[in-house]
Design a protein around this motif. Structure first.
Motif, mmCIF file in Angstrom:
data_model
loop_
_atom_site.group_PDB
_atom_site.id
_atom_site.type_symbol
_atom_site.label_atom_id
_atom_site.label_comp_id
_atom_site.label_asym_id
_atom_site.label_seq_id
_atom_site.Cartn_x
_atom_site.Cartn_y
_atom_site.Cartn_z
ATOM 1 N N THR A 201 0.811 -1.221 0.000
ATOM 2 C CA THR A 201 0.000 0.000 0.000
ATOM 3 C C THR A 201 0.844 1.270 0.000
ATOM 4 O OG1 THR A 201 -1.736 -1.178 1.200
ATOM 5 C CG2 THR A 201 -1.819 1.223 1.235
ATOM 6 N N GLY A 202 1.894 1.289 0.811
ATOM 7 C CA GLY A 202 2.719 2.493 0.916
ATOM 8 C C GLY A 202 3.298 2.930 -0.419
ATOM 9 N N GLU A 203 3.764 1.981 -1.209
ATOM 10 C CA GLU A 203 4.332 2.311 -2.518
ATOM 11 C C GLU A 203 3.250 2.752 -3.495
ATOM 12 O OE1 GLU A 203 7.062 -0.513 -4.209
ATOM 13 O OE2 GLU A 203 7.718 -1.192 -2.234
ATOM 14 N N LEU A 204 2.084 2.128 -3.404
ATOM 15 C CA LEU A 204 0.995 2.477 -4.315
ATOM 16 C C LEU A 204 0.505 3.909 -4.105
ATOM 17 C CD1 LEU A 204 -1.168 -0.780 -4.240
ATOM 18 C CD2 LEU A 204 0.014 0.138 -6.230
ATOM 19 N N LEU A 205 0.538 4.373 -2.860
ATOM 20 C CA LEU A 205 -0.036 5.680 -2.540
ATOM 21 C C LEU A 205 1.003 6.795 -2.458
ATOM 22 C CD1 LEU A 205 -2.672 4.655 0.180
ATOM 23 C CD2 LEU A 205 -2.921 4.762 -2.307
ATOM 24 N N ARG A 298 -5.550 4.458 -7.452
ATOM 25 C CA ARG A 298 -4.197 3.891 -7.461
ATOM 26 C C ARG A 298 -4.243 2.393 -7.146
ATOM 27 N NH1 ARG A 298 0.467 7.002 -6.246
ATOM 28 N NH2 ARG A 298 0.613 8.731 -7.731
ATOM 29 N N ILE A 299 -5.041 2.034 -6.148
ATOM 30 C CA ILE A 299 -5.140 0.624 -5.770
ATOM 31 C C ILE A 299 -5.782 -0.195 -6.884
ATOM 32 C CG2 ILE A 299 -6.290 -0.968 -4.161
ATOM 33 C CD1 ILE A 299 -5.791 1.112 -1.988
ATOM 34 N N GLN A 300 -6.680 0.420 -7.626
ATOM 35 C CA GLN A 300 -7.335 -0.251 -8.744
ATOM 36 C C GLN A 300 -6.473 -0.270 -10.006
ATOM 37 O OE1 GLN A 300 -9.787 -2.267 -8.143
ATOM 38 N NE2 GLN A 300 -11.647 -1.211 -8.751
ATOM 39 N N GLY A 301 -5.266 0.261 -9.905
ATOM 40 C CA GLY A 301 -4.371 0.250 -11.055
ATOM 41 C C GLY A 301 -4.640 1.347 -12.064
#
Length: 388
Positions: A201-205, A298-301
């Protein structure tokens, strides 16, 4: 954060003789079509969407921002020569969360869902060579897919979306691919693979853009579950006081049949992979703040270049709209995977070959040889009858 162009560069360049004509049916805000829209080998004919939640002030604003050259239809359009149909009809009622909220009986639902009926009608009337539909696995309990698409050879890919490169390990989906009968020989080319590396999560956000990333005031109220509202500051304090929890526990006594946690309310942790995003839930980021539409995207790509709605007069309302549309869409990694599959199929001749007409020969039924023991038993029975 990677853009669609980053994905495209990983594929060996290939130019089609003519662009494939692609129609979205029940394709929501268009995330499932976006990688194809950015590829000149595909022509997006539009999106036929009957669900009202994809309209903002009676206009499909989000679609218009990202697909300015492709129309948005409130019903099936009179188009011809469609090569590919793509969609993600409503699936919330088939989910555990949706079932908890509405107490749906899957077996009685059938094809009464308008967006699903719209997709099925569109495929059967337009007769594309291939279609792709993303949905929940439990749709099989309410719809006989073989009967719904009688002219197609169906392939069901079931599993975590991480098999396509999305980081939501717990998000399980059905990706249904239909090949028009006569083209079954291309089935071998349709296999899942990752188009992206999964990340915590940290990298995605990290490094969020301004577009779609609205942060609420800490004094505003948020409804955690029915009848219970708290301020964002109190919600933040709850997570700080319970650092090991990722779900919100409700303060009622333990009784049989009562749930102990607020449905759809949870917190993501920086070093863990993100949990499944839900349009009807409340998700908090590692900093204990409710996640914005851009964070969920972001989480959904969904790449940052995909524009979300921003209404400065009603930022909270537009952010809610973004959350609903972004969470309801398939992860973009599935869309990019299918774009690469279509490229491979075009190279191998799916769109410029004729269907095979193999006659199904009746199988010869082999006669079972009787054993000596069976013959001996029959002789004994005959002898007994003769004696009588």
């Amino acid at each position: 954060m990677k853009t669609v162009q980053d994905f495209i560069q990983h594929v060996e360049p290939h130019s089609f003789e003519k662009p494939l004509r692609v129609l979205g049916i029940s394709a929501g805000n268009g995330v499932i079509l976006y990688p194809l829209y950015k590829d000149s080998n595909f022509k997006i004919l539009g999106n036929a969407e009957v669900r009202p939640n994809y309209y903002f002030r009676k206009m499909p604003v989000q679609w218009m921002l990202n697909f300015p050259e492709s129309p948005f239809y409130p019903m099936l359009p009179p188009v011809k020569d469609v090569d590919v149909v793509i969609g993600n009809p409503k699936c919330g009622a088939y989910s555990n969360f949706g079932n908890f909220q509405e107490r749906k009986d899957f077996s009685k639902m059938g094809m009464n869902e308008p967006s699903l009926a719209n997709f099925i009608d569109g495929v059967n009337s337009l007769n594309p060579r291939i279609f792709m539909m993303e949905n929940l696995v439990k749709i099989n309990e309410g719809v006989n897919l073989e009967e719904a698409f009688p002219d197609y050879h169906l392939l069901q890919i079931i599993g975590s979306v991480s098999m396509f490169g999305n980081s939501q390990l717990t998000r399980t989906r059905l990706v249904l691919v239909g090949l028009r009968k006569g083209y079954e020989r291309f089935e071998k080319d349709i296999v899942p693979f990752r188009v992206n590396s999964i990340m915590p999560t940290g990298e995605l956000l990290a490094d969020l853009p301004d577009n779609g990333h609205w942060v609420p005031s800490m004094e505003d109220l948020i409804q955690i579950y029915q009848g219970v509202k708290v301020s964002y500051q109190d919600a933040k304090q709850y997570w700080i006081d319970n650092p090991h929890r990722y779900q919100w526990f409700m303060p009622h006594p333990k009784k049989e049949g009562k749930i102990l946690t607020a449905p759809g309310v949870y917190r993501l942790k920086e070093y863990d992979f993100p949990m499944t995003v839900r349009s009807g839930g409340k998700q908090f980021n590692p900093d204990f703040i409710e996640m914005s539409g851009r964070e969920l995207a972001r989480i959904q790509g969904v790449p940052d270049e995909f524009t979300l709605i921003e209404d400065l007069r009603k930022p909270a309302y537009s952010d809610t709209k973004n959350k609903v549309t972004v969470c309801s869409t398939p992860p973009m990694e599935i869309a990019e995977w299918f774009r690469q599959i279509l490229t491979k199929l075009e190279v191998n001749g799916l769109f410029n070959s004729e269907p095979t007409k193999e006659e199904i020969k009746p199988k010869k039924v082999k006669k079972v040889k009787k054993t000596k023991r069976v013959k001996r038993n029959k002789k004994i029975k005959r002898v007994k009858r003769n004696k009588k």
